[in-house]
Design a protein around this motif. Structure first.
Motif, short mmCIF file in Angstrom:
data_model
loop_
_atom_site.label_atom_id
_atom_site.label_comp_id
_atom_site.label_asym_id
_atom_site.label_seq_id
_atom_site.Cartn_x
_atom_site.Cartn_y
_atom_site.Cartn_z
N TRP A 272 -24.05 -9.91 -34.81
CA TRP A 272 -23.97 -8.62 -34.14
C TRP A 272 -24.46 -8.69 -32.69
O TRP A 272 -24.23 -7.76 -31.91
N ALA A 273 -25.14 -9.76 -32.32
CA ALA A 273 -25.71 -9.85 -30.98
C ALA A 273 -24.63 -9.83 -29.90
O ALA A 273 -24.81 -9.24 -28.84
N ASP A 274 -23.49 -10.47 -30.19
CA ASP A 274 -22.38 -10.52 -29.23
C ASP A 274 -21.16 -9.78 -29.75
O ASP A 274 -20.02 -10.12 -29.40
N MET A 275 -21.38 -8.76 -30.57
CA MET A 275 -20.27 -8.12 -31.28
C MET A 275 -19.25 -7.48 -30.35
O MET A 275 -18.05 -7.52 -30.62
N GLY A 276 -19.68 -6.89 -29.26
CA GLY A 276 -18.73 -6.23 -28.37
C GLY A 276 -17.68 -7.20 -27.84
O GLY A 276 -16.47 -6.95 -27.92
N VAL B 198 -20.70 -2.27 -22.87
CA VAL B 198 -19.47 -1.99 -22.12
C VAL B 198 -18.25 -2.38 -22.93
O VAL B 198 -17.26 -1.64 -23.00
N CYS B 199 -18.31 -3.55 -23.58
CA CYS B 199 -17.19 -4.01 -24.40
C CYS B 199 -16.92 -3.04 -25.56
O CYS B 199 -15.76 -2.74 -25.88
N THR C 294 -11.85 -5.47 -37.31
CA THR C 294 -13.16 -4.94 -36.91
C THR C 294 -14.14 -5.01 -38.07
O THR C 294 -15.28 -5.47 -37.92
N LEU C 295 -13.70 -4.59 -39.24
CA LEU C 295 -14.57 -4.64 -40.43
C LEU C 295 -14.93 -6.08 -40.78
O LEU C 295 -16.11 -6.39 -41.04
N LEU C 296 -13.95 -6.98 -40.78
CA LEU C 296 -14.20 -8.37 -41.16
C LEU C 296 -15.14 -9.07 -40.18
O LEU C 296 -16.01 -9.84 -40.58
#
Length: 207
Positions: A88-92, A5-6, A79-81
């Protein structure tokens, strides 16, 4: 599900940032400044401190990028950094709190100072470059503590006055001071490197 969702919320902003960044029309000097400032923030992101009770404090650099390279390029850079340096598990949720929130809030503060405060370069340097940065980073640091707990239904009132909150606010003050000094130096010696500093607005009007 929450992370998806994020990411869906963030996606339109990223697409708009790609459209507005105008990379195909950018001068070489502007691109080099963008890359150089992004590299500087990459170094800032690597600075972290592990405190007692498992508290980990990390610098941000997002609001600094917003002041120097502008909203669109700052969002793309952050975003790239973050994709490079964070899990990546909580990336949103990370992208919303550590990229979109501080960049958008910095833009709001700059617009408010231009609208309601005198057209004076010291207003920009102090109002945006110091106090503005502190406000942004304080909000971001608090959001990093409270928002995940709120979404998980575990937010408690004592978190507002916890040791972690105090440490994060101290970090926000330190980062705002450091980056505010860099912004001041850039405005004096290389104003082109601070995109949100409008020479015509701040320098061509009477004090």
């Amino acid at each position: 599900m929450l992370q998806i969702v994020c990411l869906l919320v963030l996606l339109p902003f990223l697409l708009d940032a790609c459209r507005r960044s105008a990379l195909d029309k950018a001068a070489l000097e502007d691109v080099l400044l963008w890359v150089g400032l992004t590299t500087l923030v990459f170094g800032i992101l690597l600075l972290s401190s592990d405190m007692p009770e498992g508290i980990s404090l990390k610098y941000s650099g997002a609001a600094f990028l917003a002041l120097t390279v502008g909203y669109s390029r700052a969002l793309l850079s952050m975003t790239l950094l973050l994709l490079i340096t964070q899990s990546w598990a909580d990336m949103g949720l990370i992208l919303l709190i550590d990229a979109l929130l501080p960049i958008w809030l910095m833009l709001v503060i700059v617009n408010l100072t231009r609208r309601f405060l005198p057209a004076n370069p010291f207003v920009f340097l102090l109002g945006c470059g110091f106090f503005g940065l502190f406000i942004v980073y304080a909000v971001q640091q608090c959001a990093a503590v409270f928002l995940p707990a709120l979404l998980a239904g575990e937010l408690a009132l004592d978190q507002l006055f916890s040791e972690q909150t105090g440490l994060r606010l101290l970090l926000a003050g330190g980062e705002a001071t450091l980056e505010g000094m860099i912004i001041t130096i850039l405005v004096v010696y290389c104003p082109r490197a601070v995109m949100l500093f409008d020479d015509e607005f701040y320098l061509s009007r009477p004090m």
